[in-house]
Design a protein around this motif. Sequence first.
Motif, PDB file in Angstrom:
ATOM      1  N   VAL A  32       0.845  -1.205   0.000  1.00  6.29           N
ATOM      2  CA  VAL A  32       0.000   0.000   0.000  1.00  6.29           C
ATOM      3  C   VAL A  32       0.877   1.251   0.000  1.00  6.29           C
ATOM      4  CG1 VAL A  32      -1.803   1.247   1.246  1.00  6.29           C
ATOM      5  CG2 VAL A  32      -1.827  -1.246   1.228  1.00  6.29           C
ATOM      6  N   LEU A  33       1.923   1.244   0.840  1.00  8.01           N
ATOM      7  CA  LEU A  33       2.842   2.380   0.876  1.00  8.01           C
ATOM      8  C   LEU A  33       3.590   2.519  -0.448  1.00  8.01           C
ATOM      9  CD1 LEU A  33       4.402   1.851   4.437  1.00  8.01           C
ATOM     10  CD2 LEU A  33       2.557   3.410   3.813  1.00  8.01           C
ATOM     11  N   PHE A  34       3.907   1.386  -1.079  1.00  6.89           N
ATOM     12  CA  PHE A  34       4.622   1.376  -2.358  1.00  6.89           C
ATOM     13  C   PHE A  34       3.837   2.110  -3.442  1.00  6.89           C
ATOM     14  CE2 PHE A  34       5.475  -0.926  -6.395  1.00  6.89           C
ATOM     15  CZ  PHE A  34       6.815  -0.612  -6.553  1.00  6.89           C
ATOM     16  N   VAL A  35       2.544   1.811  -3.554  1.00  7.22           N
ATOM     17  CA  VAL A  35       1.689   2.461  -4.553  1.00  7.22           C
ATOM     18  C   VAL A  35       1.603   3.955  -4.275  1.00  7.22           C
ATOM     19  CG1 VAL A  35      -0.662   2.596  -5.476  1.00  7.22           C
ATOM     20  CG2 VAL A  35       0.363   0.362  -5.009  1.00  7.22           C
ATOM     21  N   LEU A  40       3.418   9.748  -5.311  1.00 10.93           N
ATOM     22  CA  LEU A  40       3.936  10.965  -4.694  1.00 10.93           C
ATOM     23  C   LEU A  40       5.273  11.399  -5.284  1.00 10.93           C
ATOM     24  CD1 LEU A  40       3.480  13.068  -2.429  1.00 10.93           C
ATOM     25  CD2 LEU A  40       4.717  11.539  -0.889  1.00 10.93           C
ATOM     26  N   PHE A  41       6.177  10.428  -5.501  1.00  7.95           N
ATOM     27  CA  PHE A  41       7.538  10.764  -5.918  1.00  7.95           C
ATOM     28  C   PHE A  41       7.813  10.497  -7.402  1.00  7.95           C
ATOM     29  CE2 PHE A  41       8.000   9.376  -1.386  1.00  7.95           C
ATOM     30  CZ  PHE A  41       8.273  10.632  -0.855  1.00  7.95           C
ATOM     31  N   GLY A  42       6.890   9.826  -8.089  1.00 11.43           N
ATOM     32  CA  GLY A  42       7.157   9.399  -9.463  1.00 11.43           C
ATOM     33  C   GLY A  42       6.802  10.440 -10.507  1.00 11.43           C
ATOM     34  N   SER A  43       7.328  10.212 -11.689  1.00 17.54           N
ATOM     35  CA  SER A  43       6.990  11.030 -12.850  1.00 17.54           C
ATOM     36  C   SER A  43       6.960  10.118 -14.069  1.00 17.54           C
ATOM     37  CB  SER A  43       8.026  12.149 -13.055  1.00 17.54           C
ATOM     38  OG  SER A  43       9.295  11.606 -13.379  1.00 17.54           O
ATOM     39  N   SER A  44       6.206  10.498 -15.061  1.00 18.47           N
ATOM     40  CA  SER A  44       6.050   9.661 -16.256  1.00 18.47           C
ATOM     41  C   SER A  44       7.359   9.533 -17.043  1.00 18.47           C
ATOM     42  CB  SER A  44       4.957  10.245 -17.163  1.00 18.47           C
ATOM     43  OG  SER A  44       5.269  11.592 -17.491  1.00 18.47           O
ATOM     44  N   GLU A  45       8.286  10.456 -16.820  1.00 21.90           N
ATOM     45  CA  GLU A  45       9.554  10.428 -17.551  1.00 21.90           C
ATOM     46  C   GLU A  45      10.557   9.423 -16.968  1.00 21.90           C
ATOM     47  OE1 GLU A  45      10.983  14.384 -17.443  1.00 21.90           O
ATOM     48  OE2 GLU A  45       9.310  15.226 -18.583  1.00 21.90           O
ATOM     49  N   ASP A  46      10.351   9.017 -15.722  1.00 17.27           N
ATOM     50  CA  ASP A  46      11.284   8.104 -15.060  1.00 17.27           C
ATOM     51  C   ASP A  46      10.997   6.669 -15.497  1.00 17.27           C
ATOM     52  OD1 ASP A  46      13.043   6.805 -13.439  1.00 17.27           O
ATOM     53  OD2 ASP A  46      12.448   7.833 -11.594  1.00 17.27           O
ATOM     54  N   GLN A  48      12.753   4.018 -14.708  1.00 14.32           N
ATOM     55  CA  GLN A  48      13.122   3.047 -13.674  1.00 14.32           C
ATOM     56  C   GLN A  48      12.428   3.350 -12.354  1.00 14.32           C
ATOM     57  OE1 GLN A  48      17.469   3.032 -13.587  1.00 14.32           O
ATOM     58  NE2 GLN A  48      17.445   1.161 -14.818  1.00 14.32           N
ATOM     59  N   LEU A  49      11.228   3.892 -12.435  1.00 10.94           N
ATOM     60  CA  LEU A  49      10.495   4.320 -11.251  1.00 10.94           C
ATOM     61  C   LEU A  49      10.191   3.156 -10.310  1.00 10.94           C
ATOM     62  CD1 LEU A  49       8.934   6.452  -9.643  1.00 10.94           C
ATOM     63  CD2 LEU A  49       6.965   6.013 -11.132  1.00 10.94           C
ATOM     64  N   VAL A  50       9.662   2.056 -10.859  1.00 11.87           N
ATOM     65  CA  VAL A  50       9.285   0.908 -10.026  1.00 11.87           C
ATOM     66  C   VAL A  50      10.518   0.299  -9.370  1.00 11.87           C
ATOM     67  CG1 VAL A  50       8.204  -1.379 -10.033  1.00 11.87           C
ATOM     68  CG2 VAL A  50       7.251   0.443 -11.449  1.00 11.87           C
ATOM     69  N   PHE A  51      11.601   0.205 -10.129  1.00  7.81           N
ATOM     70  CA  PHE A  51      12.853  -0.357  -9.614  1.00  7.81           C
ATOM     71  C   PHE A  51      13.376   0.462  -8.440  1.00  7.81           C
ATOM     72  CE2 PHE A  51      17.574  -0.147  -9.943  1.00  7.81           C
ATOM     73  CZ  PHE A  51      17.851  -1.437  -9.529  1.00  7.81           C
ATOM     74  N   LYS A  52      13.426   1.799  -8.591  1.00  8.75           N
ATOM     75  CA  LYS A  52      13.971   2.660  -7.544  1.00  8.75           C
ATOM     76  C   LYS A  52      13.073   2.687  -6.302  1.00  8.75           C
ATOM     77  CE  LYS A  52      14.618   6.452  -9.962  1.00  8.75           C
ATOM     78  NZ  LYS A  52      15.086   7.812 -10.327  1.00  8.75           N
ATOM     79  N   THR A  53      11.758   2.701  -6.522  1.00  9.25           N
ATOM     80  CA  THR A  53      10.836   2.758  -5.385  1.00  9.25           C
ATOM     81  C   THR A  53      10.815   1.438  -4.622  1.00  9.25           C
ATOM     82  OG1 THR A  53       9.466   4.261  -6.703  1.00  9.25           O
ATOM     83  CG2 THR A  53       8.489   3.375  -4.695  1.00  9.25           C
ATOM     84  N   ALA A  54      10.981   0.317  -5.321  1.00  7.94           N
ATOM     85  CA  ALA A  54      10.978  -0.992  -4.670  1.00  7.94           C
ATOM     86  C   ALA A  54      12.123  -1.133  -3.677  1.00  7.94           C
ATOM     87  CB  ALA A  54      11.063  -2.100  -5.719  1.00  7.94           C
ATOM     88  N   TRP A  55      13.204  -0.382  -3.889  1.00  5.40           N
ATOM     89  CA  TRP A  55      14.348  -0.471  -2.991  1.00  5.40           C
ATOM     90  C   TRP A  55      14.014  -0.017  -1.578  1.00  5.40           C
ATOM     91  CZ3 TRP A  55      18.543  -3.142  -2.861  1.00  5.40           C
ATOM     92  CH2 TRP A  55      19.167  -3.556  -4.035  1.00  5.40           C
ATOM     93  N   VAL A  56      13.043   0.888  -1.425  1.00  2.72           N
ATOM     94  CA  VAL A  56      12.699   1.397  -0.089  1.00  2.72           C
ATOM     95  C   VAL A  56      12.180   0.253   0.789  1.00  2.72           C
ATOM     96  CG1 VAL A  56      11.262   2.986   1.225  1.00  2.72           C
ATOM     97  CG2 VAL A  56      12.203   3.697  -0.982  1.00  2.72           C
ATOM     98  N   SER A  57      11.136  -0.418   0.317  1.00  2.22           N
ATOM     99  CA  SER A  57      10.546  -1.516   1.092  1.00  2.22           C
ATOM    100  C   SER A  57      11.484  -2.714   1.177  1.00  2.22           C
ATOM    101  CB  SER A  57       9.217  -1.944   0.458  1.00  2.22           C
ATOM    102  OG  SER A  57       8.320  -0.867   0.417  1.00  2.22           O
TER     103      SER A  57
END
Length: 450
Positions: A32-35, A40-46, A48-57
């Motif tokens: 839930v926090l991942f989505v 909140l932090f993502g942009s359509s231009e990134d 590798q967004l999912v890859f970078k965000t997955a590192w947090v959890s």
Amino acid sequence: PEPPEGGWGWVVMLAAMWCNGAVFGIQNSCGVLFVSMLRLFGSSEDKQLVFKTAWVSSLSMGMVFFCSPIVSIFTDLFGCRKVAVIGAAVGLVGLLSSSFVSTIEPLYFTYGILFACGCSFAYQPSLVILGHYFKKRLGLVNGIVTAGSSLFTVSLPFLLRVLIDSVDLYNTLRVLCILMFVLFLAGFTYKPLVPNTKDKEGGKKGKFKLPPAKKICNFSVFKVLSYRIWAFGIPAALFGYFVPYVHLMNHVKDRFGDSVPEEVLLLCLGITSGVGRLVFGRVADYIPGAKKIYLQVASFFFIGLMSMMIPLCNVFGALVAVCLFMGLFDGCFICIMAPIAFELVGAQDVSQAIGFLLGLMSVPMTVGPPIAGLLRDKLGTYDVAFYLAGVPPLIGGAILCFIPWVHERQKLKEKAKPADGETTEKMLENESALVSDTTEKPVKELDSGF
């Protein structure tokens, strides 16, 4: 001393249950926090967004286990109570500071390292302290304690969804700090029944002096072959274990859109995981010795199979059924970790045995979700990621099958050694008896002659 099998132990059990709930309830609700972080932090231009965000959890869950060998050393030195209280305080600071960041990168430290390290220092003593108060009921008590995380996993996703929609992600993290504050208070209940190293050394010499390095880092547990197989077999099975917890919510959004309540899946995982912990924790009390391992073998087989079935579910109801089975065997795997460690190395070395195992588990649990996120970014779908996530549990389960056989052979060798020693002693006694007889006979003859 013999464990009292109750008394103050029931209060300790409830405190340990809250610890498991607060730590792993938050960790398991990371989908839930991942989505929310993606929005909140993502942009359509990134790209590798999912890859970078997955590192947090992923980093957070990995650090909980990575710190465990260090935590076990501190637990042996200073006792469960001090380590648990300080750990909860550090976790509270990490979670609170995570609510003030403005980009994804600081979360790697505040949430992924600081909060997770605090959780690790609070969690490890909750496993060790139970062995002070329970022995015959240890499997049942471990089942109840680990069911705490299931209760929180069931309720937290819905609470987090409501909080995020109404007060945003930052304030949601501040609300979660309440759980960590209660955990801080719960740590004070860990009244030790076995003196720690600090108390032993201080009692002898008046002031505490660090023991030798060999006593601090007890690597002797790795001399036990059955433990060695277990300590490397379980991490081999866990490369795909945490992938569904991180990516399942986003997979459901990709496949079904916003038309289905994806939090229901975490609810299913949490409910059946709690049932599995209670049921299999009690079942483990009736399975002798290292044969408890076969429960973990079965759980890994079904976890791997269910992971591979996730991409095949084109109907939401089928996905619910998969999560129900996955949660049941997830509970089985977790609740018998401590009882198996007690069987393989004994109560004396169990703290560091669990610590080393959890430390080795951290690597696959950290690496798995980012790799799955990278595959999603490259291929545009999670299908391959979930198929691959199901392979390691099958391999790890196959490795664990050998442990009961190896453990039995070790026990037979240990029994044979004393037997050989006794035989040697008897032979020496017989020889000494013969020598004494031969010396006595001439003396008697001489006496009779005079």
